[in-house]
Design a protein around this motif. Sequence first.
Motif, PDB file in Angstrom:
ATOM      1  N   GLU A 106      14.509  -4.250  -8.480  1.00 13.10           N
ATOM      2  CA  GLU A 106      13.742  -3.795  -9.640  1.00 13.10           C
ATOM      3  C   GLU A 106      12.604  -4.767  -9.971  1.00 13.10           C
ATOM      4  O   GLU A 106      11.487  -4.350 -10.266  1.00 13.10           O
ATOM      5  CB  GLU A 106      14.661  -3.609 -10.857  1.00 13.10           C
ATOM      6  N   GLU A 107      12.906  -6.085  -9.926  1.00 11.00           N
ATOM      7  CA  GLU A 107      11.871  -7.083 -10.197  1.00 11.00           C
ATOM      8  C   GLU A 107      10.753  -6.978  -9.150  1.00 11.00           C
ATOM      9  O   GLU A 107       9.571  -7.004  -9.490  1.00 11.00           O
ATOM     10  CB  GLU A 107      12.460  -8.501 -10.122  1.00 11.00           C
ATOM     11  N   LEU A 108      11.156  -6.847  -7.900  1.00 14.67           N
ATOM     12  CA  LEU A 108      10.185  -6.770  -6.811  1.00 14.67           C
ATOM     13  C   LEU A 108       9.283  -5.548  -6.971  1.00 14.67           C
ATOM     14  O   LEU A 108       8.061  -5.645  -6.848  1.00 14.67           O
ATOM     15  CB  LEU A 108      10.914  -6.729  -5.466  1.00 14.67           C
ATOM     16  N   ILE A 109       9.873  -4.406  -7.289  1.00 14.59           N
ATOM     17  CA  ILE A 109       9.083  -3.181  -7.489  1.00 14.59           C
ATOM     18  C   ILE A 109       8.086  -3.385  -8.627  1.00 14.59           C
ATOM     19  O   ILE A 109       6.912  -3.029  -8.508  1.00 14.59           O
ATOM     20  CB  ILE A 109       9.998  -1.971  -7.752  1.00 14.59           C
ATOM     21  N   LYS A 110       8.540  -3.984  -9.707  1.00  9.09           N
ATOM     22  CA  LYS A 110       7.669  -4.244 -10.861  1.00  9.09           C
ATOM     23  C   LYS A 110       6.474  -5.111 -10.445  1.00  9.09           C
ATOM     24  O   LYS A 110       5.325  -4.773 -10.723  1.00  9.09           O
ATOM     25  CB  LYS A 110       8.455  -4.922 -11.980  1.00  9.09           C
TER      26      LYS A 110
ATOM     27  N   GLU B 166       8.156   0.976   2.643  1.00  9.19           N
ATOM     28  CA  GLU B 166       8.211   0.258   3.923  1.00  9.19           C
ATOM     29  C   GLU B 166       8.637  -1.194   3.703  1.00  9.19           C
ATOM     30  O   GLU B 166       9.484  -1.723   4.414  1.00  9.19           O
ATOM     31  CB  GLU B 166       6.844   0.320   4.603  1.00  9.19           C
ATOM     32  N   MET B 167       8.053  -1.834   2.704  1.00 10.05           N
ATOM     33  CA  MET B 167       8.408  -3.224   2.427  1.00 10.05           C
ATOM     34  C   MET B 167       9.859  -3.341   1.982  1.00 10.05           C
ATOM     35  O   MET B 167      10.584  -4.214   2.449  1.00 10.05           O
ATOM     36  CB  MET B 167       7.497  -3.812   1.361  1.00 10.05           C
ATOM     37  N   LEU B 168      10.278  -2.464   1.084  1.00  5.71           N
ATOM     38  CA  LEU B 168      11.654  -2.528   0.574  1.00  5.71           C
ATOM     39  C   LEU B 168      12.668  -2.331   1.695  1.00  5.71           C
ATOM     40  O   LEU B 168      13.695  -3.017   1.736  1.00  5.71           O
ATOM     41  CB  LEU B 168      11.875  -1.495  -0.533  1.00  5.71           C
ATOM     42  N   SER B 169      12.384  -1.432   2.622  1.00  8.60           N
ATOM     43  CA  SER B 169      13.336  -1.178   3.708  1.00  8.60           C
ATOM     44  C   SER B 169      13.489  -2.415   4.588  1.00  8.60           C
ATOM     45  O   SER B 169      14.562  -2.674   5.128  1.00  8.60           O
ATOM     46  CB  SER B 169      12.923   0.036   4.541  1.00  8.60           C
ATOM     47  N   ALA B 170      12.428  -3.224   4.704  1.00 10.84           N
ATOM     48  CA  ALA B 170      12.497  -4.433   5.527  1.00 10.84           C
ATOM     49  C   ALA B 170      12.988  -5.638   4.732  1.00 10.84           C
ATOM     50  O   ALA B 170      13.607  -6.536   5.292  1.00 10.84           O
ATOM     51  CB  ALA B 170      11.117  -4.743   6.106  1.00 10.84           C
TER      52      ALA B 170
ATOM     53  N   ASP C 205      18.071  -6.715   0.895  1.00 16.07           N
ATOM     54  CA  ASP C 205      19.411  -6.803   1.472  1.00 16.07           C
ATOM     55  C   ASP C 205      20.236  -5.666   0.867  1.00 16.07           C
ATOM     56  O   ASP C 205      20.406  -5.604  -0.358  1.00 16.07           O
ATOM     57  CB  ASP C 205      20.039  -8.162   1.121  1.00 16.07           C
ATOM     58  N   PRO C 206      20.731  -4.740   1.705  1.00 19.99           N
ATOM     59  CA  PRO C 206      21.434  -3.572   1.168  1.00 19.99           C
ATOM     60  C   PRO C 206      22.731  -3.917   0.418  1.00 19.99           C
ATOM     61  O   PRO C 206      23.123  -3.207  -0.499  1.00 19.99           O
ATOM     62  CB  PRO C 206      21.726  -2.709   2.397  1.00 19.99           C
ATOM     63  N   GLU C 207      23.362  -5.020   0.775  1.00 25.51           N
ATOM     64  CA  GLU C 207      24.617  -5.394   0.099  1.00 25.51           C
ATOM     65  C   GLU C 207      24.377  -5.894  -1.325  1.00 25.51           C
ATOM     66  O   GLU C 207      25.103  -5.530  -2.245  1.00 25.51           O
ATOM     67  CB  GLU C 207      25.362  -6.449   0.912  1.00 25.51           C
ATOM     68  N   SER C 208      23.347  -6.737  -1.501  1.00 22.71           N
ATOM     69  CA  SER C 208      23.099  -7.311  -2.821  1.00 22.71           C
ATOM     70  C   SER C 208      21.989  -6.587  -3.581  1.00 22.71           C
ATOM     71  O   SER C 208      21.766  -6.859  -4.751  1.00 22.71           O
ATOM     72  CB  SER C 208      22.732  -8.792  -2.687  1.00 22.71           C
ATOM     73  N   ASN C 209      21.289  -5.664  -2.886  1.00 20.61           N
ATOM     74  CA  ASN C 209      20.162  -4.931  -3.470  1.00 20.61           C
ATOM     75  C   ASN C 209      19.100  -5.892  -4.020  1.00 20.61           C
ATOM     76  O   ASN C 209      18.534  -5.669  -5.082  1.00 20.61           O
ATOM     77  CB  ASN C 209      20.645  -3.962  -4.554  1.00 20.61           C
ATOM     78  N   SER C 210      18.885  -6.981  -3.254  1.00 21.35           N
ATOM     79  CA  SER C 210      17.901  -7.976  -3.677  1.00 21.35           C
ATOM     80  C   SER C 210      17.164  -8.541  -2.469  1.00 21.35           C
ATOM     81  O   SER C 210      17.551  -8.317  -1.327  1.00 21.35           O
ATOM     82  CB  SER C 210      18.592  -9.096  -4.466  1.00 21.35           C
ATOM     83  N   LEU C 211      16.096  -9.272  -2.761  1.00 27.75           N
ATOM     84  CA  LEU C 211      15.279  -9.919  -1.740  1.00 27.75           C
ATOM     85  C   LEU C 211      15.578 -11.409  -1.778  1.00 27.75           C
ATOM     86  O   LEU C 211      15.262 -12.085  -2.754  1.00 27.75           O
ATOM     87  CB  LEU C 211      13.788  -9.687  -2.020  1.00 27.75           C
ATOM     88  N   HIS C 212      16.209 -11.911  -0.737  1.00 23.12           N
ATOM     89  CA  HIS C 212      16.430 -13.352  -0.583  1.00 23.12           C
ATOM     90  C   HIS C 212      15.169 -13.877   0.099  1.00 23.12           C
ATOM     91  O   HIS C 212      15.012 -13.768   1.310  1.00 23.12           O
ATOM     92  CB  HIS C 212      17.695 -13.627   0.238  1.00 23.12           C
ATOM     93  N   TYR C 213      14.270 -14.414  -0.718  1.00 20.26           N
ATOM     94  CA  TYR C 213      12.907 -14.633  -0.241  1.00 20.26           C
ATOM     95  C   TYR C 213      12.762 -15.683   0.859  1.00 20.26           C
ATOM     96  O   TYR C 213      11.887 -15.568   1.693  1.00 20.26           O
ATOM     97  CB  TYR C 213      11.920 -14.875  -1.379  1.00 20.26           C
TER      98      TYR C 213
END
Length: 164
Positions: free
Chosen positions: A117-121, A137-141, A144-152
């Motif tokens: 959600e933060e990333l989309i914002k 496209e960015m979100l799919s890459a 992380d599907p398990e945590s639903n977050s981006l480990h940057y």
Amino acid sequence: MADGKEKEVSEVEVAEFHRKIKEAFEVFDHESNNAVDVREIGTIIRSLGCCPTEAELHDLIAEVEEDEPTGFIRFEKFLPVMTNVLLERRYRPIPEDTLLRAFEILDTAKRGFLSKEELIKYMTEEGEPFSQEEMEEMLSAAIDPESNSLHYKDYLTMMVIDEN
């Protein structure tokens, strides 16, 4: 003598750029007629290690398009423009440490990740907004599907271009 050697290196460099540009262009020249769909130019440029913004990409396309746009870009118009871009080292990727600092600024809680959600914002409301297609496209890459977050930090290792 030094001038001759510099010119020689420059000619070798130009020849190498021409080879790389031709190879990248030919991947998308499906009709083998020295022309590619204008929509493929961004992919070709990025495959050559350049990272222009959308505005820079539109300017570059305008520079290589025919006077009466046909929807196709001809190799003979693209080659000299792209050679200059590579020689001038324009549209260089942002260094990894700069990207990391940017993510750390967005991660105010210092968790090492951003929620989906933060990333989309951030990607749709700040700076040059992503289109829906680019966002998906960015979100799919990135997410992380398990945590639903981006480990940057993990994402950066995947994103960064090795310039060697």
